[in-house]
Design a protein around this motif. Structure first.
Motif, mmCIF file in Angstrom:
data_model
loop_
_atom_site.group_PDB
_atom_site.id
_atom_site.type_symbol
_atom_site.label_atom_id
_atom_site.label_comp_id
_atom_site.label_asym_id
_atom_site.label_seq_id
_atom_site.Cartn_x
_atom_site.Cartn_y
_atom_site.Cartn_z
ATOM 1 N N GLU A 1 62.897 -31.123 -86.803
ATOM 2 C CA GLU A 1 62.205 -30.833 -87.585
ATOM 3 C C GLU A 1 61.711 -30.413 -88.761
ATOM 4 N N SER A 2 60.820 -30.596 -89.701
ATOM 5 C CA SER A 2 60.428 -29.584 -90.851
ATOM 6 C C SER A 2 60.015 -28.189 -90.066
ATOM 7 N N ARG A 3 60.625 -27.251 -91.533
ATOM 8 C CA ARG A 3 60.183 -25.967 -91.184
ATOM 9 C C ARG A 3 59.851 -24.903 -92.138
ATOM 10 N N HIS A 4 59.641 -23.528 -92.522
ATOM 11 C CA HIS A 4 59.323 -23.610 -94.026
ATOM 12 C C HIS A 4 60.179 -21.752 -93.046
ATOM 13 N N HIS A 5 60.634 -21.244 -93.434
ATOM 14 C CA HIS A 5 60.887 -19.858 -93.160
ATOM 15 C C HIS A 5 59.671 -18.724 -93.980
ATOM 16 N N LEU A 6 58.698 -18.021 -93.509
ATOM 17 C CA LEU A 6 58.044 -17.205 -93.628
ATOM 18 C C LEU A 6 58.486 -15.742 -93.780
ATOM 19 N N PHE A 7 59.396 -15.329 -92.824
ATOM 20 C CA PHE A 7 60.117 -13.469 -93.355
ATOM 21 C C PHE A 7 60.652 -13.234 -92.114
ATOM 22 N N GLU A 8 61.033 -12.400 -92.661
ATOM 23 C CA GLU A 8 62.488 -11.757 -91.273
ATOM 24 C C GLU A 8 61.889 -9.564 -91.151
ATOM 25 N N GLU A 9 62.407 -9.860 -90.158
ATOM 26 C CA GLU A 9 61.938 -8.394 -88.984
ATOM 27 C C GLU A 9 63.185 -7.731 -89.180
ATOM 28 N N THR A 10 63.513 -6.789 -88.806
ATOM 29 C CA THR A 10 64.119 -5.848 -87.743
ATOM 30 C C THR A 10 63.886 -5.703 -86.573
ATOM 31 N N ILE A 11 64.654 -5.411 -85.594
ATOM 32 C CA ILE A 11 64.525 -4.760 -84.938
ATOM 33 C C ILE A 11 64.292 -3.180 -84.392
ATOM 34 N N CYS A 12 63.734 -2.267 -84.471
ATOM 35 C CA CYS A 12 63.445 -0.732 -84.271
ATOM 36 C C CYS A 12 63.687 -0.947 -82.665
ATOM 37 N N ILE A 13 64.329 0.827 -82.533
ATOM 38 C CA ILE A 13 64.301 1.972 -81.536
ATOM 39 C C ILE A 13 62.915 2.690 -82.240
ATOM 40 N N ALA A 14 62.199 3.082 -81.435
ATOM 41 C CA ALA A 14 60.885 4.158 -82.207
ATOM 42 C C ALA A 14 61.228 5.125 -81.535
ATOM 43 N N SER A 15 60.113 6.227 -82.091
ATOM 44 C CA SER A 15 60.150 7.406 -81.319
ATOM 45 C C SER A 15 59.484 8.405 -82.055
ATOM 46 N N LYS A 16 58.682 8.821 -81.286
ATOM 47 C CA LYS A 16 58.041 10.538 -81.713
ATOM 48 C C LYS A 16 59.027 11.005 -83.202
ATOM 49 N N GLU A 17 59.594 11.438 -82.134
ATOM 50 C CA GLU A 17 60.871 12.819 -82.059
ATOM 51 C C GLU A 17 61.600 12.079 -82.277
ATOM 52 N N LYS A 18 62.975 12.552 -83.152
ATOM 53 C CA LYS A 18 64.520 12.093 -84.319
ATOM 54 C C LYS A 18 64.918 12.239 -82.186
ATOM 55 N N TYR B 1 56.371 -28.018 -87.761
ATOM 56 C CA TYR B 1 55.421 -29.350 -88.337
ATOM 57 C C TYR B 1 56.420 -30.003 -88.094
ATOM 58 N N HIS B 2 55.678 -31.889 -88.306
ATOM 59 C CA HIS B 2 56.382 -32.568 -88.628
ATOM 60 C C HIS B 2 56.325 -33.676 -90.004
ATOM 61 N N GLU B 3 57.212 -33.706 -90.128
ATOM 62 C CA GLU B 3 57.464 -34.457 -91.479
ATOM 63 C C GLU B 3 55.762 -35.533 -91.541
ATOM 64 N N LYS B 4 55.546 -36.121 -90.745
ATOM 65 C CA LYS B 4 55.350 -37.331 -91.081
ATOM 66 C C LYS B 4 53.413 -36.990 -91.117
ATOM 67 N N THR B 5 53.634 -35.753 -90.583
ATOM 68 C CA THR B 5 51.824 -35.152 -90.839
ATOM 69 C C THR B 5 51.450 -34.349 -91.532
ATOM 70 N N LEU B 6 52.651 -34.592 -92.506
ATOM 71 C CA LEU B 6 52.330 -34.523 -94.334
ATOM 72 C C LEU B 6 51.388 -35.443 -95.005
ATOM 73 N N GLU B 7 51.442 -36.697 -93.570
ATOM 74 C CA GLU B 7 50.535 -37.592 -94.347
ATOM 75 C C GLU B 7 49.218 -37.413 -94.684
ATOM 76 N N LEU B 8 48.740 -36.235 -93.693
ATOM 77 C CA LEU B 8 47.269 -35.798 -93.903
ATOM 78 C C LEU B 8 47.202 -35.898 -95.283
ATOM 79 N N LYS B 9 46.116 -35.270 -95.765
ATOM 80 C CA LYS B 9 45.216 -34.267 -96.371
ATOM 81 C C LYS B 9 45.360 -32.958 -95.859
#
Length: 290
Positions: free
Chosen positions: A154-171, A264-272
């Protein structure tokens, strides 16, 4: 039968217990029992029987209980259609939203929307993205916000993208990961699969998991305190630039990306109300405005 009666049947069928059902519905046991008796009188049949193992539904009662979801959805649709006939944007917006969005983005988003439409109420269900996908598929919510590329026709809208990271306090050196303590956390199946597949492509032995916590935010706090490394979505690390970060990459050397979508389902857009919300979300920059 009214909406309350169908809801009673639904919950009682799930709980199979008068006491637990009454507690769940915040009514007394005598009131619940009386209501069930009134339903039985209306249909002129026996719906439930009490036994040593709790409530047992008769075949007729089981049929009515199985109709409860359908009837509740239909009653809700009737109410929404009636509201939709008015000129003013009002009613209850039902949303299914992934855990991260609920915590970090949704409060600000709903605040701005309500400032524009003060007579709108919200019914929000949170959970893992797979759970939210099921809610929107079954039309239990008007709009779903999920993280990850789930199949959706059904209908979709892209909101944002993100990367996947290794995170640590020190290098740290990525080749040393198998011998370093890793902090794991609860997350949705798609992200876990993405991380596990990346690990199997790069290492022949399992990670050294030193700690398992409930969610990504908790993992980040443990990482900040030098208790190990975590593999986290970049949006969780926006305000922690002091942490050392390495983006995960695929076999072609491209950075691994996870997308967040509004479904969302496209038909639900009939609801204001739903149409206004969808158009509002489309106008928002999630990485800047919220």
């Amino acid at each position: 039968m009214d909406e309350r009666d169908w809801h009673i049947l639904k919950v009682l069928y799930q709980k199979k217990n008068i006491t637990k059902t009454a507690q769940s519905l915040y009514i007394s046991q005598p009131s619940l029992t009386k209501r069930i008796q009134q339903i039985e009188k209306e249909f002129n049949l026996k719906i439930v029987e009490r036994g040593t193992r709790g409530v047992q539904f008769t075949p007729q009662g089981e049929y009515l209980a199985n109709c409860a979801d359908e009837m509740l959805i239909r009653l809700r649709q009737i109410k929404e259609t009636a509201f939709n006939m008015g000129q003013e944007i009002s009613g209850t917006l039902r949303l299914g939203v992934s855990n991260y969005i609920t915590l970090h983005k949704l409060p600000g988003l709903l605040k701005i929307f309500r400032e524009q439409f003060p007579k709108v109420d919200f019914n929000v269900t949170t959970g893992w993205s797979k759970e939210i996908l099921n809610l929107i598929y079954n039309e239990e919510v008007h709009v779903g916000i999920v993280r990850g590329d789930y199949q959706w026709s059904e209908s979709r809208h892209h909101l944002f993208e993100e990367t996947i990271c290794i995170a640590s306090k020190e290098k740290i050196d990525i080749q040393d990961l198998p011998s370093l303590p890793r902090i794991d956390y609860g997350t949705d199946a798609l992200l876990k699969s993405m991380i596990d597949n990346w690990w199997r492509r790069n290492f022949s032995r399992p990670p050294l998991v030193g700690m398992e916590v409930d969610k990504g935010d908790t993992c980040k706090e443990m990482v900040r305190n030098g208790l190990g490394y975590g593999i986290l979505p970049s949006v969780l690390l926006e305000k922690d630039q002091n942490l050392y970060q390495i983006n995960l990459k695929d076999e072609q050397g491209d950075t691994l990306i996870r997308d967040t979508w509004m479904l969302y389902h496209e038909k639900t857009l009939e609801l204001k109300l739903v149409n206004e919300f969808v158009q509002f979300v489309k106008s928002v920059d999630f990485m800047r405005d919220i």
